[in-house]
Design a protein around this motif. Structure first.
Motif, PDB file in Angstrom:
ATOM      1  N   VAL A   1      63.810  74.184  87.680  1.00 29.80           N
ATOM      2  CA  VAL A   1      64.750  73.071  87.770  1.00 29.80           C
ATOM      3  C   VAL A   1      65.963  73.407  86.917  1.00 29.80           C
ATOM      4  N   ASN A   2      67.118  73.493  87.567  1.00 36.25           N
ATOM      5  CA  ASN A   2      68.357  73.859  86.880  1.00 36.25           C
ATOM      6  C   ASN A   2      69.343  72.700  86.781  1.00 36.25           C
ATOM      7  N   GLY A   3      69.084  71.621  87.524  1.00 35.13           N
ATOM      8  CA  GLY A   3      69.972  70.471  87.483  1.00 35.13           C
ATOM      9  C   GLY A   3      69.453  69.360  88.370  1.00 35.13           C
ATOM     10  N   GLY A   4      69.840  68.117  88.052  1.00 32.36           N
ATOM     11  CA  GLY A   4      69.487  66.988  88.901  1.00 32.36           C
ATOM     12  C   GLY A   4      68.607  65.969  88.201  1.00 32.36           C
TER      13      GLY A   4
ATOM     14  N   SER B   1      65.260  75.529  83.473  1.00 33.32           N
ATOM     15  CA  SER B   1      66.210  76.472  82.916  1.00 33.32           C
ATOM     16  C   SER B   1      67.583  75.818  82.979  1.00 33.32           C
ATOM     17  N   LEU B   2      68.056  75.350  81.822  1.00 34.82           N
ATOM     18  CA  LEU B   2      69.262  74.515  81.802  1.00 34.82           C
ATOM     19  C   LEU B   2      70.331  75.173  80.930  1.00 34.82           C
TER      20      LEU B   2
ATOM     21  N   SER C   1      48.749  69.906  89.593  1.00 37.35           N
ATOM     22  CA  SER C   1      49.072  71.240  90.087  1.00 37.35           C
ATOM     23  C   SER C   1      48.299  72.311  89.319  1.00 37.35           C
ATOM     24  N   LYS C   2      48.289  73.522  89.888  1.00 36.83           N
ATOM     25  CA  LYS C   2      47.521  74.631  89.317  1.00 36.83           C
ATOM     26  C   LYS C   2      48.406  75.870  89.212  1.00 36.83           C
ATOM     27  N   VAL C   3      48.314  76.547  88.063  1.00 29.15           N
ATOM     28  CA  VAL C   3      49.042  77.790  87.827  1.00 29.15           C
ATOM     29  C   VAL C   3      48.038  78.849  87.405  1.00 29.15           C
ATOM     30  N   GLU C   4      48.040  79.999  88.084  1.00 31.08           N
ATOM     31  CA  GLU C   4      47.062  81.028  87.745  1.00 31.08           C
ATOM     32  C   GLU C   4      47.660  82.426  87.855  1.00 31.08           C
ATOM     33  N   TYR C   5      47.050  83.361  87.106  1.00 25.77           N
ATOM     34  CA  TYR C   5      47.475  84.765  87.080  1.00 25.77           C
ATOM     35  C   TYR C   5      48.988  84.870  86.874  1.00 25.77           C
ATOM     36  N   SER C   6      49.465  84.172  85.852  1.00 23.90           N
ATOM     37  CA  SER C   6      50.894  84.045  85.633  1.00 23.90           C
ATOM     38  C   SER C   6      51.276  84.390  84.201  1.00 23.90           C
ATOM     39  N   ASN C   7      52.573  84.601  83.972  1.00 21.23           N
ATOM     40  CA  ASN C   7      53.057  84.819  82.613  1.00 21.23           C
ATOM     41  C   ASN C   7      52.959  83.536  81.790  1.00 21.23           C
ATOM     42  N   ASN C   8      53.431  82.433  82.354  1.00 22.78           N
ATOM     43  CA  ASN C   8      53.444  81.151  81.660  1.00 22.78           C
ATOM     44  C   ASN C   8      52.870  80.076  82.571  1.00 22.78           C
ATOM     45  N   ALA C   9      52.354  79.024  81.964  1.00 31.26           N
ATOM     46  CA  ALA C   9      51.988  77.848  82.742  1.00 31.26           C
ATOM     47  C   ALA C   9      53.146  76.857  82.772  1.00 31.26           C
ATOM     48  N   ILE C  10      53.671  76.529  81.581  1.00 26.61           N
ATOM     49  CA  ILE C  10      54.798  75.609  81.444  1.00 26.61           C
ATOM     50  C   ILE C  10      55.885  76.316  80.644  1.00 26.61           C
ATOM     51  N   HIS C  11      57.106  76.312  81.177  1.00 31.65           N
ATOM     52  CA  HIS C  11      58.206  76.999  80.496  1.00 31.65           C
ATOM     53  C   HIS C  11      59.459  76.131  80.562  1.00 31.65           C
ATOM     54  N   ILE C  12      59.973  75.749  79.407  1.00 34.94           N
ATOM     55  CA  ILE C  12      61.192  74.948  79.314  1.00 34.94           C
ATOM     56  C   ILE C  12      62.182  75.736  78.463  1.00 34.94           C
TER      57      ILE C  12
END
Length: 354
Positions: free
Chosen positions: A204-207, A226-227, A240-251
């Motif tokens: 999400v970059n805007g809105g 990413s703002l 939701s589900k996040v797997e085999y990833s660098n990050n789960a939550i990134h702000i």
């Protein structure tokens, strides 16, 4: 040329009302513009986009756009959009027989790419509209971009960049294949979708006023913000589900950007596993250096966020805030297992155990 079909409605033996519904099928790039201007139902089938060219589809108000067959392009090194679709009160979807093929393996260069020269795939600028049932494969760069859109519903999208994994592609692996990039949407819902890729699952970059629900992310950089400037508010990531990833939550807010705000953010019922970098990363010093409060983060809630990490560099929490840059954080029922390195914590809001 494209095929045109007129549908006339008759009642009994007399004509009560006549509806001219133009239904067109197009397989030639040169015919798309005229068909989009005149057709109520536009079907694009087995079409090849010429090299270094954007397929621009400006739909009639209330029209339907149907993808059928194989959409692809002639490969070239350039940085434009392959497809741009605009419209109001439109419906966009694919048949069981369609595939939007970005030919990623012919673009990706892995670590040998000093400058990105790959086109982005699909850009939508829509209002009061629906996107559903689309299958994307091997995006050369960013996959779906939702730009300057309002009241948009997106469901059942399948983004499959499995072939871009380093373990599959070898040295010519994929990078920057963001699943959904949101660049200024107001009133957005994205649900019931799968993203297999090599960058942010959602960025999400805007809105404002957005809901992302029932997403399954694999291989990504997580559910992200990413703002660099402007305001983002009222955004929810749910179930939701996040797997085999660098990050789960990134702000991340950019310390080299201008000013803005990021507020009223909720992550609820997020499950993750096999995360090898950060379970939760909040940075006011992106891309590097000193944290700055040019874009303060406020009213951030994590509720029932749970999962496991893997790898020697894994870290549960990286929360790097500027002085006065982060406030009103609420972490409820957040559990991380398997992290191997110590948390990084700077100017964390009161009440947060980091």
């Amino acid at each position: 040329m494209y095929k045109l079909v007129l549908i006339v409605c008759l009642f009994g033996t007399s004509i009560v009302h006549v509806i001219e519904a133009a239904s067109c099928t197009v397989s030639n790039y040169a015919d798309v513009d005229a068909a989009a201007k005149s057709c109520d139902i536009l079907t694009i089938t087995d079409l090849v986009i010429p090299a270094e060219t954007t397929l621009k589809i400006d739909l009639k108000d209330g029209a339907k756009l149907v993808f059928d067959g194989h959409l692809t392009h002639e490969v070239a090194e350039w940085t434009g959009d392959l497809v741009q679709i605009t419209g109001t009160n439109v419906e966009i979807y694919g048949t069981n027989n369609h595939l939007l093929d970005g030919l990623g393996p012919k673009h990706w260069k892995g670590a040998t790419e000093p400058t990105i020269m790959r086109p982005k795939f699909l850009r939508f600028k829509l209002h009061e509209s629906t996107i559903r049932d689309l299958k994307l494969k091997n995006c050369p760069n960013n996959c779906i971009m939702l730009s300057s859109s309002t009241n948009l519903f997106v469901t059942n999208i399948n983004i499959d960049n499995y072939d871009g994994y380093p373990g599959v592609a070898g040295t010519k692996y994929a990078k920057n294949t963001d699943g959904f990039d949101i660049g200024g949407a107001v009133g957005l819902r994205v649900e019931n979708s799968v993203v297999i890729n090599q960058d942010d699952c959602v960025a999400v970059n805007g809105g404002s006023d957005m809901v992302f629900e029932n997403l399954h992310c694999n291989g990504s950089h997580g559910l992200s913000f990413s703002l660099k400037d402007g305001d983002v508010k009222n955004v929810q990531f749910l179930n939701s589900k996040v797997e085999y990833s660098n990050n789960a939550i990134h702000i991340k807010t950019h310390n080299d950007g201008s000013t803005g705000t990021l507020k009223n953010i909720l992550y609820k019922n997020i499950e993750f596993n096999h995360i090898d970098r950060y379970a939760v990363s909040i940075q006011e010093n992106y891309p590097s250096g000193e944290a700055k409060a040019n874009i303060p983060i406020s009213n951030l809630t994590l509720d029932n966020v749970k999962g496991s990490m893997t790898g020697s560099k894994s870290m549960a929490f990286q929360i790097i805030c500027a002085s006065g840059g982060c406030s009103d954080f609420h972490f409820n029922d957040v559990e991380v297992t398997g992290a191997q390195t110590k948390n990084q914590c700077e100017n964390v809001p009161s009440g947060i155990n980091c």
